[in-house]
Enzyme design. Structure first.
Site, PDB file in Angstrom:
ATOM      1  N   LYS A  75       0.808  -1.232   0.000  1.00 52.12           N
ATOM      2  CA  LYS A  75       0.000   0.000   0.000  1.00 52.12           C
ATOM      3  C   LYS A  75       0.841   1.281   0.000  1.00 52.12           C
ATOM      4  O   LYS A  75       0.428   2.284  -0.563  1.00 52.12           O
ATOM      5  CB  LYS A  75      -0.960   0.002   1.191  1.00 52.12           C
ATOM      6  CG  LYS A  75      -2.104  -1.001   1.045  1.00 52.12           C
ATOM      7  CD  LYS A  75      -3.078  -0.899   2.196  1.00 52.12           C
ATOM      8  CE  LYS A  75      -4.184  -1.921   2.039  1.00 52.12           C
ATOM      9  NZ  LYS A  75      -5.184  -1.858   3.100  1.00 52.12           N
ATOM     10  N   ASP A 111      -9.908   2.906   2.270  1.00 53.17           N
ATOM     11  CA  ASP A 111      -9.983   2.201   3.566  1.00 53.17           C
ATOM     12  C   ASP A 111     -10.622   3.061   4.659  1.00 53.17           C
ATOM     13  O   ASP A 111     -11.479   2.598   5.406  1.00 53.17           O
ATOM     14  CB  ASP A 111      -8.581   1.780   4.036  1.00 53.17           C
ATOM     15  CG  ASP A 111      -8.094   0.520   3.344  1.00 53.17           C
ATOM     16  OD1 ASP A 111      -8.935  -0.266   2.860  1.00 53.17           O
ATOM     17  OD2 ASP A 111      -6.858   0.316   3.288  1.00 53.17           O
TER      18      ASP A 111
HETATM   19  N1  LIG Z   1     -11.708  -4.798   7.598  1.00 53.85           N
HETATM   20  C1  LIG Z   1     -10.911  -4.343   6.645  1.00 53.85           C
HETATM   21  O1  LIG Z   1     -11.341  -3.973   5.543  1.00 53.85           O
HETATM   22  C2  LIG Z   1      -9.432  -4.215   6.909  1.00 53.85           C
HETATM   23  C3  LIG Z   1      -8.637  -3.377   6.111  1.00 53.85           C
HETATM   24  C4  LIG Z   1      -7.266  -3.265   6.398  1.00 53.85           C
HETATM   25  C5  LIG Z   1      -6.734  -4.003   7.451  1.00 53.85           C
HETATM   26  N2  LIG Z   1      -7.544  -4.813   8.187  1.00 53.85           N
HETATM   27  C6  LIG Z   1      -6.992  -5.575   9.323  1.00 53.85           C
HETATM   28  O2  LIG Z   1      -6.335  -4.657  10.196  1.00 53.85           O
HETATM   29  C7  LIG Z   1      -5.249  -5.302  10.835  1.00 53.85           C
HETATM   30  C8  LIG Z   1      -3.977  -4.448  10.696  1.00 53.85           C
HETATM   31  O3  LIG Z   1      -3.628  -4.307   9.345  1.00 53.85           O
HETATM   32  P1  LIG Z   1      -2.471  -3.269   8.933  1.00 53.85           P
HETATM   33  O4  LIG Z   1      -2.413  -3.283   7.468  1.00 53.85           O
HETATM   34  O5  LIG Z   1      -2.654  -1.988   9.641  1.00 53.85           O
HETATM   35  O6  LIG Z   1      -1.181  -4.009   9.547  1.00 53.85           O
HETATM   36  P2  LIG Z   1       0.194  -3.298  10.016  1.00 53.85           P
HETATM   37  O7  LIG Z   1       0.520  -2.147   9.146  1.00 53.85           O
HETATM   38  O8  LIG Z   1       1.163  -4.423  10.148  1.00 53.85           O
HETATM   39  O9  LIG Z   1      -0.125  -2.696  11.481  1.00 53.85           O
HETATM   40  C9  LIG Z   1      -0.435  -3.528  12.569  1.00 53.85           C
HETATM   41  C10 LIG Z   1      -0.380  -2.708  13.846  1.00 53.85           C
HETATM   42  O10 LIG Z   1      -0.685  -3.599  14.926  1.00 53.85           O
HETATM   43  C11 LIG Z   1       0.400  -3.597  15.856  1.00 53.85           C
HETATM   44  N3  LIG Z   1       0.590  -4.929  16.427  1.00 53.85           N
HETATM   45  C12 LIG Z   1       0.856  -6.074  15.750  1.00 53.85           C
HETATM   46  N4  LIG Z   1       0.955  -7.096  16.621  1.00 53.85           N
HETATM   47  C13 LIG Z   1       0.765  -6.567  17.861  1.00 53.85           C
HETATM   48  C14 LIG Z   1       0.781  -7.113  19.172  1.00 53.85           C
HETATM   49  N5  LIG Z   1       1.009  -8.418  19.367  1.00 53.85           N
HETATM   50  N6  LIG Z   1       0.555  -6.291  20.212  1.00 53.85           N
HETATM   51  C15 LIG Z   1       0.324  -4.961  20.021  1.00 53.85           C
HETATM   52  N7  LIG Z   1       0.310  -4.373  18.799  1.00 53.85           N
HETATM   53  C16 LIG Z   1       0.525  -5.182  17.734  1.00 53.85           C
HETATM   54  C17 LIG Z   1       1.605  -3.205  15.049  1.00 53.85           C
HETATM   55  O11 LIG Z   1       2.593  -2.723  15.923  1.00 53.85           O
HETATM   56  P3  LIG Z   1       4.141  -2.563  15.471  1.00 53.85           P
HETATM   57  O12 LIG Z   1       4.191  -1.263  14.716  1.00 53.85           O
HETATM   58  O13 LIG Z   1       4.859  -2.534  16.752  1.00 53.85           O
HETATM   59  O14 LIG Z   1       4.457  -3.755  14.623  1.00 53.85           O
HETATM   60  C18 LIG Z   1       1.006  -2.123  14.154  1.00 53.85           C
HETATM   61  O15 LIG Z   1       0.852  -0.914  14.852  1.00 53.85           O
HETATM   62  C19 LIG Z   1      -5.131  -6.687  10.208  1.00 53.85           C
HETATM   63  O16 LIG Z   1      -5.785  -7.606  11.057  1.00 53.85           O
HETATM   64  C20 LIG Z   1      -5.886  -6.542   8.904  1.00 53.85           C
HETATM   65  O17 LIG Z   1      -6.450  -7.769   8.465  1.00 53.85           O
HETATM   66  C21 LIG Z   1      -8.872  -4.930   7.946  1.00 53.85           C
END
Ligand SMILES: NC(=O)c1ccc[n+]([C@@H]2O[C@H](COP(=O)([O-])OP(=O)(O)OC[C@H]3O[C@@H](n4cnc5c(N)ncnc54)[C@H](OP(=O)(O)O)[C@@H]3O)[C@@H](O)[C@H]2O)c1
Length: 296
Positions: A75, A111
């Site tokens: 992205k 999004d």
């Molecule tokens: N419903 C929808 O349409 C939609 C759209 C987009 C995303 N999502 C969902 O949203 C979620 C995140 O996606 P993303 O693209 O934002 O991923 P990302 O860029 O990898 O961000 C994930 C975030 O969660 C934090 N994190 C990960 N593991 C953690 C843990 N064990 N404890 C505390 N914080 C933690 C990460 O922290 P760090 O920075 O420290 O790694 C980061 O801030 C996913 O589950 C994805 O499937 C859903």
């Protein structure tokens, strides 16, 4: 699963670039939508590893692809390969939808607005709310950027990596200079300030809750019946956080709504037509039940 119309010499191609991409539900909703409005279009997943992203983007025009979605991990990485990026995607710093207009690739991000639509659909009032945002990654950026432009009172960012939390807070300060933004550690070392006057919107944007063995992303005893609790995770449909919020009497907003509405907005960008919302929702629900059945 519905029967799709046949591919012919007139068929135009759309798709999604991701890595991994095999889990995506987007083909189900977009193909059902194209069929429902009678467009000779097909939407397919493209498994694009990071070192092939530039080549894949360069292939869009020569192959006559009409539009693509972009998902993890592309992205942000796709930005330099596009001809233009709209204001919203610039503000978020990421693109999830590419439109092809007159041989040019235009980046959008649906999004954040998709999430907002899912809140509106559930009649969540935002005015004066305290928002607690769990996570500071890509999805958090999109959600926070659109919420910062609403009449919320305050945003608390809970980030495991302080630098990522700070970067998001700085971005929000630029988008909405008057908004009160505070940072909290994900270890919950200090107690969250009580908020007797305002109801809270709690949003989980971390992946915690996708796996059964995951710890809860928030101390659930703090959830109040006046709160609204959203989880971006859509598989499982009801995460442990949402189940706990329901038990506390709070309103819950599952992640499928965001997935649906970001897709609806992308469809409308590509086709210029109103998206068949109920067809897309049903296709997503069918796909989820089908995949759940197959994984048993
Ligand atoms: N419903 C929808 O349409 C939609 C759209 C987009 C995303 N999502 C969902 O949203 C979620 C995140 O996606 P993303 O693209 O934002 O991923 P990302 O860029 O990898 O961000 C994930 C975030 O969660 C934090 N994190 C990960 N593991 C953690 C843990 N064990 N404890 C505390 N914080 C933690 C990460 O922290 P760090 O920075 O420290 O790694 C980061 O801030 C996913 O589950 C994805 O499937 C859903």
């Amino acid at each position: 699963m519905s029967d799709l119309k046949p591919i012919t010499g007139q068929t135009k191609l759309f798709g999604i670039f991701g890595h991994p991409v095999a889990h995506t539900l987007s083909p189900f909703m977009h193909n059902a939508a194209f069929d429902a409005v009678g467009l000779p279009y097909r939407y397919v997943p493209f498994e694009v590893p990071p070192d092939r992203l530039e080549g894949a983007v360069k292939g869009i025009l020569p192959l006559g692809i009409r539009g693509v979605n972009v998902t993890i991990p592309h992205k942000e990485a796709i930005l330099p390969f596009l001809d233009q990026v709209d204001e919203e995607a610039k503000m978020i710093g990421a693109v999830n939808t590419v439109e092809v207009i007159s041989g040019r690739l235009i980046g959008h991000n649906t999004d954040g607005r998709g999430f907002l639509e899912s809140l509106f659909e559930m009649k969540v009032a935002l005015s004066g709310k305290r928002v607690i945002l769990l996570g500071a990654g890509g999805a958090a950026r999109a959600v926070a950027a659109v919420l910062a432009q609403q009449s919320i009172a305050e945003m608390v960012i809970v980030a495991r990596t302080a630098a990522r939390g700070k970067a998001l807070a700085d971005r929000l300060a630029a988008i909405s200079p008057g908004l009160k933004v505070s940072l909290w550690g994900a270890d919950w070392g200090s107690p969250l300030p009580a908020d007797p006057d305002r109801s809270t919107l709690l949003i989980n944007t971390t992946p915690l809750g996708m796996k059964q063995e995951d710890p809860l992303p928030f101390p659930i005893h703090l959830i109040d019946s006046r709160w609204s609790v959203a989880d971006l995770i859509y598989r499982p449909a009801e995460t442990a956080l949402l189940a706990a919020a329901k038990r506390a009497g709070a309103q819950v907003i599952p992640g499928l709504g965001m997935l649906l509405h970001q897709g609806v907005l992308a469809f409308e960008i590509w086709t210029g037509q109103k998206a068949p919302l109920s067809v897309m929702r049903q296709a997503l629900q069918n796909a989820l039940s089908f995949q759940d059945f197959r994984s048993r």
